[in-house]
Write an enzyme that holds these catalytic residues in place. Structure first.
Site, short mmCIF file in Angstrom:
data_model
loop_
_atom_site.label_atom_id
_atom_site.label_comp_id
_atom_site.label_asym_id
_atom_site.label_seq_id
_atom_site.Cartn_x
_atom_site.Cartn_y
_atom_site.Cartn_z
N LYS A 81 0.84 -1.19 0.00
CA LYS A 81 0.00 0.00 0.00
C LYS A 81 0.88 1.25 0.00
O LYS A 81 1.95 1.27 0.63
CB LYS A 81 -0.90 -0.04 1.24
CG LYS A 81 -1.95 1.05 1.34
CD LYS A 81 -2.85 0.73 2.53
CE LYS A 81 -3.77 1.87 2.88
NZ LYS A 81 -4.61 1.54 4.06
N SER A 156 -9.20 2.32 3.67
CA SER A 156 -8.31 3.02 2.76
C SER A 156 -7.49 2.08 1.90
O SER A 156 -6.78 2.51 1.01
CB SER A 156 -7.38 3.93 3.56
OG SER A 156 -6.57 3.18 4.45
N SER A 180 -9.59 -0.09 7.90
CA SER A 180 -9.14 -0.07 6.51
C SER A 180 -8.58 -1.37 5.96
O SER A 180 -8.24 -1.44 4.79
CB SER A 180 -8.11 1.05 6.33
OG SER A 180 -8.69 2.30 6.60
#
Length: 467
Positions: A81, A156, A180
């Site tokens: 990420k 996210s 998330s």
């Protein structure tokens, strides 16, 4: 835009295998890691224009570590990420507020991630600083849900979820500061375990906060991939203050006391999600577990305090951006959500000592739940994944916050208290979107959650997007 399922599964080296199966093929010499990388790169190209999950690539030189060579997940392609440093690639954190430069070194978690044997092909998109519950942007195109591209993949870690659900890779890094890992798992039909605080090495951003709410993990399509990742990561770093996890390989035998929570004090759960949670409760009862209604000791004040803390994080980002991120940082380029959170915190600044005091006390209250229950079953989210635009940072701030609170009504408790929670794909909405359920346990009890997840997966295997 066509709203049919968008996936990249095909008859190539990756097939429909999970990461554990691919690693076994590599060890047996039946497939070469280079073949897996080439197949993943080809798959990413096939869905990128539709789903847009990738932030940066390193396709010509996939990132591996010496420690990871021959590891349990050796040769399996994946992504990190874009809020964790990977040497040589920028860490943009989903923001247009600064010009991200290539990182000079790996984050500590990156080294732990690579130690498992995974090969990193690039980095995935996230909303600005991971603050939103949908991977949407003020000006750029959003990340879309592979099951229904007009809808949100969650956030996210939405970019990671889109890649895994679409079949580009079987496993991808995610992290969780308010849900998330678990939110995109629920939206995209995946398994997402947020571990106990401290189970993995400390997240670089979370470790700097007064209350560390951020933990790293992975998104996968199978329970055994999640279990294999955590067992492999534990070989690199084991927290001696927590019970060892080891490799969980199937359901447990113990009959559990399961507390059922269907509604949050701040949001009524929609009928489709309620149905899936109650069906899951019935399945667990049929397995011999005792399921009874439960009440959690977290109400509206907890939610207000969490929003205040959320605002504190946005305020710190704005205050320190030039020093910590890049001299090019400009607060005027922050999106509407980050700006609104920062301003709300500034208007409520005097509440901060009380907010921190109450949030710190929540850990003991959470631990108390598990004197009466072994596991808590709840929704992940109060309603099905919304259409793109519903949670856009361009929505007026006051309305956006209300929408977020009515949506993310369950997951933040585990972040504040540090307790583990896992999202599992337990059903589907009328519009084909996945619906997840959430299981929580006492600190250090990830093994219990994984054993229960294995049992649910065996009882009713997850839906397949290519089916």
């Amino acid at each position: 835009m066509a709203d049919e399922r968008a996936h990249a599964f095909t008859d190539d080296a990756l097939g429909a295998h999970d990461a554990v199966a691919l690693a076994a093929l590599v060890r047996a010499g039946e497939v070469n890691p280079r073949e897996l990388v080439a197949a993943a790169v080809d798959r990413a190209a096939r869905i990128d224009d539709t789903l847009m999950p990738v932030a940066h690539t390193s396709y010509e030189q996939p990132r591996i570590s010496r420690e990871g060579i021959g590891g349990p997940l050796w040769g399996v392609p994946t992504y990190l990420k874009d809020n964790v440093d990977l040497r040589g690639l920028p860490t943009a954190m989903g923001s247009e507020a600064y010009r991200a430069r290539p990182a000079r070194r790996n984050a500590r978690f990156t080294d732990q991630f690579l130690s498992t044997g995974l090969a990193v092909l690039g980095k995935t998109r996230l909303p600005e600083f991971g603050l939103n519950a949908s991977t949407e942007f003020a000006a750029a195109q959003p990340v879309r849900n592979p099951w229904k591209p007009s809808h949100s993949p969650g956030a996210s870690s939405g970019g990671a979820a889109a890649l895994v659900a679409a079949g580009v890779v079987p496993i991808a890094h995610a992290n969780d500061g308010g849900g998330s890992i678990r939110i995109p798992a629920a939206c995209c039909g995946l398994v997402g375990l947020k571990p106990t605080r401290g189970r993995l090495v400390t997240n670089a951003q979370g470790g700097k906060l007064p209350i560390d709410i951020v933990t790293d993990g992975v998104l996968t399509r199978s329970v055994r991939d999640t279990a294999a990742f955590f067992a492999a990561a534990e070989r690199h770093h084991r927290n001696l203050d927590l019970p060892p996890l080891g490799l969980v390989e199937g359901p447990g035998e113990r009959k559990l006391r399961i507390g059922l929570v269907v509604d949050s004090p701040i949001a009524k759960t929609d009928e489709q999600t309620r149905r899936v949670v109650e069906e899951t409760a019935a399945r667990l009862e049929a397995m011999g577990h005792h399921v009874a209604p439960a009440t959690l000791p977290f109400g509206e004040e907890f939610s207000r305090d969490f929003v205040s803390y959320w605002g504190y994080i946005a305020w710190v980002i704005a205050l320190t951006g030039k020093l910590i991120l890049d001299p090019s940082f400009r607060t005027g380029r922050l999106d509407g959500l980050t700006t609104g959170l920062r301003r709300r915190f500034q208007s409520e600044f005097r509440r901060t000592p009380g907010v921190l005091r109450r949030l710190r006390r929540a850990e003991a209250a959470y631990a108390g739940i598990f004197h009466e229950h072994d596991v808590i079953l709840s929704p992940v989210l109060a309603h099905v994944a919304p259409p793109i635009g519903h949670l856009s940072p361009n929505v007026a701030f006051d309305e956006l916050i209300e929408r977020l609170l009515r949506y993310v009504a369950f997951t933040p408790v585990n972040n504040v208290t540090g307790g583990p929670g896992i999202a599992l794909p337990a059903g589907a909405a009328a519009n084909d979107l996945p619906i997840g359920v959430h299981l929580s346990a006492a600190h250090g009890q990830e093994r219990l959650l994984l054993e229960l997840a294995f049992a649910l997966e065996a009882d009713r295997p997850w839906r397949r997007i290519q089916g």
